[in-house]
Design a protein around this motif. Structure first.
Motif, mmCIF file in Angstrom:
data_model
loop_
_atom_site.group_PDB
_atom_site.id
_atom_site.type_symbol
_atom_site.label_atom_id
_atom_site.label_comp_id
_atom_site.label_asym_id
_atom_site.label_seq_id
_atom_site.Cartn_x
_atom_site.Cartn_y
_atom_site.Cartn_z
ATOM 1 N N GLU A 109 0.842 -1.185 0.000
ATOM 2 C CA GLU A 109 0.000 0.000 0.000
ATOM 3 C C GLU A 109 0.883 1.243 0.000
ATOM 4 O O GLU A 109 1.911 1.291 0.679
ATOM 5 C CB GLU A 109 -0.918 0.010 1.231
ATOM 6 N N ASP A 110 0.437 2.236 -0.771
ATOM 7 C CA ASP A 110 1.213 3.473 -0.843
ATOM 8 C C ASP A 110 1.291 4.168 0.508
ATOM 9 O O ASP A 110 2.321 4.755 0.861
ATOM 10 C CB ASP A 110 0.595 4.429 -1.876
ATOM 11 N N ARG A 111 0.217 4.114 1.280
ATOM 12 C CA ARG A 111 0.210 4.808 2.563
ATOM 13 C C ARG A 111 1.215 4.239 3.551
ATOM 14 O O ARG A 111 1.632 4.923 4.491
ATOM 15 C CB ARG A 111 -1.189 4.744 3.189
ATOM 16 N N LEU A 112 1.577 2.979 3.392
ATOM 17 C CA LEU A 112 2.495 2.329 4.331
ATOM 18 C C LEU A 112 3.948 2.370 3.871
ATOM 19 O O LEU A 112 4.818 1.863 4.597
ATOM 20 C CB LEU A 112 2.064 0.868 4.559
ATOM 21 N N ARG A 113 4.220 2.948 2.749
ATOM 22 C CA ARG A 113 5.606 3.025 2.258
ATOM 23 C C ARG A 113 6.399 3.991 3.134
ATOM 24 O O ARG A 113 5.916 5.069 3.498
ATOM 25 C CB ARG A 113 5.638 3.488 0.806
ATOM 26 N N ARG A 114 7.615 3.563 3.492
ATOM 27 C CA ARG A 114 8.466 4.407 4.304
ATOM 28 C C ARG A 114 9.129 5.468 3.420
ATOM 29 O O ARG A 114 9.520 5.216 2.281
ATOM 30 C CB ARG A 114 9.563 3.599 4.992
ATOM 31 N N VAL A 115 9.237 6.687 3.938
ATOM 32 C CA VAL A 115 9.824 7.793 3.197
ATOM 33 C C VAL A 115 10.801 8.522 4.120
ATOM 34 O O VAL A 115 10.556 8.684 5.317
ATOM 35 C CB VAL A 115 8.728 8.755 2.663
ATOM 36 N N ALA A 116 11.930 8.954 3.541
ATOM 37 C CA ALA A 116 12.959 9.675 4.305
ATOM 38 C C ALA A 116 13.626 10.693 3.390
ATOM 39 O O ALA A 116 13.590 10.569 2.153
ATOM 40 C CB ALA A 116 13.991 8.699 4.882
ATOM 41 N N LEU A 117 14.237 11.691 4.000
ATOM 42 C CA LEU A 117 14.984 12.704 3.241
ATOM 43 C C LEU A 117 16.358 12.164 2.863
ATOM 44 O O LEU A 117 17.043 11.541 3.688
ATOM 45 C CB LEU A 117 15.150 13.983 4.072
ATOM 46 N N LYS A 118 16.772 12.430 1.633
ATOM 47 C CA LYS A 118 18.104 12.027 1.188
ATOM 48 C C LYS A 118 19.058 13.218 1.072
ATOM 49 O O LYS A 118 20.222 13.026 0.714
ATOM 50 C CB LYS A 118 18.007 11.332 -0.178
#
Length: 546
Positions: free
Chosen positions: A516-525
């Motif tokens: 699911e897109d909502r559960l994808r982890r995201v971080a700053l690079k």
């Protein structure tokens, strides 16, 4: 006719006899008598005005005693006035002397001093001298620790007071230090390492064992307990069948094992790397200071402001919450003061005041990171050095081609170099700051569409709370609230997910994998300072990021 003329002549002779008679005071009184109808002014009938004028005319100068006092004043203008007769209309009036008056006497003048003699002679700044250049670069290097740490007096008093109390009373304790990068946290800890032994010696105790580690060097988060145990194993050998954490808990739970040991000062830098899903490592580490016979002082350092509140809620319920000291980002005035302190050791001027102020303003607006200010000053000196090398090579090439014509030009260039070119000017600092903050990443961020810039801005504000990463759904909620506060219509979840993929392809965000897109982890690079610097020119983003 003849009789009238003889009567006038006899009358004039009688007037002259009166003038020459001793009863008349002066010729002026004779003249006044004519104005009174020819009646002379006798002594008994003299008016007060006549008396004053008579006293003036009869004054014979100062008394001998007064004259002797005046002559004793050497170099006095009064004595010179007495010696030199006053000249009137080119002739010396020997009978007139200037009467001295003690009320208006002038003291002798002090010798005249030159203003240049009041200041010590100092050498001039010469960037062509390698020794001077190296000294200035060393003073502005990040690794150069100043003797006196300024602009952090309040935080220093809190930390030193906490550690000194624990060492003097030989009791355990925990302290958490938070703040943005480059605000002096690690520098203050280095200073405290040197002072801990002095405090213990003054209190009559043995100096504590020092254990300092940066958590980024750990392969696993649980290795922190093995590192702490290694510090103890020089004195105590425990059963190796137990885990390092269990051995430490036995050490600090037994009175026999703990009473004979030294105090231990543990400085854990980058503590947020110890955060795990169950947060057990971070919790167990702080719990070591709460054991009944613990003799360790734990000081944790991280960037997150509310790490203990969000990740260690159990410590609050157990009344074991550590003390917290927050280091705020440096302001413009503080950065300028620190730069001036580092340059104060030199007897010459290296930077234009406007150049240092520009550096302080730019760095304070972007991040408040003191390390970036020092790097910018270092870069400005290198630009001055390159400019001087280029000017010398140009002058040498011109002198080889036109030796007769360039001589006055060379002299003018040398005079200009001595006055203006030998100092770090504001144009050098502008180029150094552009080189420090201006990069491909900054150009990319500035060229992004508005909604993608809002996503990056939302990520910066969200990750300032101590998170290293988050889910796409949580970031979308933060983005939507951000848009609504600015009266901007937010994008849908599908459009938001597509924009995050574009930012991932450009190397600005890092997206994980999930069904699911909502559960994808995201971080700053990218660095937070690059995003802040790129968007600070827009008032909307500047106000939000502050």
């Amino acid at each position: 006719m003849g009789r009238k003329k003889s009567e006038k002549a006899s009358h004039s002779l009688s007037r002259c006899d009166q003038f020459l008679s001793p009863g008349i005071a002066s010729p002026e009184s004779c003249e006044r008598s004519t104005s009174n109808g020819g009646k002379p002014c006798n002594e008994s009938e003299t008016s007060p005005k006549c008396k004053r004028e008579a006293e003036k005319s009869s004054y014979q100068g100062p008394s001998p005693k007064r004259r002797a006092c005046v002559q004793e004043k050497q170099g006095s203008p009064l004595k010179r006035g007495m010696e030199n007769p006053i000249k009137q209309n080119g002739h010396e009036n020997q009978g007139c002397h200037r009467v001295p008056d003690a009320r208006f006497s002038v003291l002798p003048k002090s010798p005249r001093k030159k203003l240049s003699n009041l200041f010590p002679q100092t050498p001039n700044w010469n960037p062509k001298d390698p020794a001077q250049l190296q000294l200035v670069k060393t003073a502005l290097h990040v690794s150069m620790a100043p003797g006196l740490m300024i602009c952090r007096e309040e935080e220093q008093d809190k930390i030193f007071g906490f550690c000194q109390d624990c060492i003097n009373q030989e009791k355990a304790g925990s302290l958490y230090i938070s703040g943005c990068p480059g605000t002096g946290k690690t520098l203050l800890m280095e200073k405290m390492k040197d002072l801990s032994g002095v405090w213990a010696k003054d209190a009559g105790h043995s100096p504590p064992d020092l254990f300092a580690i940066n958590c980024t060097s750990l392969a696993k988060t649980s290795d922190i307990f093995n590192k702490i145990l290694d510090k103890h194993q020089g004195r105590k050998k425990l059963n190796s069948s137990c885990s390092p954490l269990q051995q430490l808990q036995k050490l600090f739970s037994s009175k026999q094992n703990s009473s004979a040991g030294k105090m231990m000062l543990m400085i854990i830098d980058e503590m947020d790397y110890l955060i795990t899903r169950d947060r057990s490592v971070l919790h167990d580490l702080f719990m070591l200071t709460t054991l009944p016979f613990s003799r360790c002082i734990l000081i944790g350092i991280a960037n997150a402001l509310d790490l203990t509140d969000r990740f260690l809620p159990k410590l609050n319920s157990l009344n074991c919450k550590p003390a917290v000291v927050t280091f705020r980002a440096y302001s413009k005035d503080q950065i300028l003061k620190i730069l001036q302190q580092r340059l104060m050791a030199f007897p010459y001027t290296v930077f234009q005041p406007q150049a240092l102020e520009l550096c302080a303003r730019k760095v304070a607006a972007a991040s408040g990171d003191m390390r970036k200010a020092l790097h910018s000053c270092w870069g400005a000196i290198e630009m001055l050095e390159a400019e001087l090398r280029e000017s010398i090579s140009n002058l040498s090439s011109f002198s080889n081609e036109k030796p007769l014509v360039v001589q006055p030009v060379a002299r003018a260039r040398e005079s200009l170099t001595e006055q203006e070119i030998n100092i770090v000017r504001i144009d050098h600092m502008v180029n150094a700051l552009s080189k420090m903050f201006k990069s491909i990443i900054v150009d990319t961020i500035q060229s992004l569409p508005q909604h993608q810039q809002i996503i990056l801005c939302s990520s910066v504000k969200l990750f300032r709370q101590g998170n290293k990463d988050t889910t796409l759904g949580k970031l979308n909620k933060f983005y939507s609230d951000f848009c609504k506060s600015a009266l901007i219509h937010p994008a849908s979840m599908t459009e938001f997910s597509n924009m995050c993929r574009v930012l991932n392809d450009q190397g600005l965000l890092k997206l994980g994998q999930s069904r699911e897109d909502r559960l994808r982890r995201v971080a700053l690079k990218v660095d937070e300072a690059d995003i802040t610097f790129a968007l600070q020119g827009i008032r909307f983003f500047r106000n939000c990021l502050q």
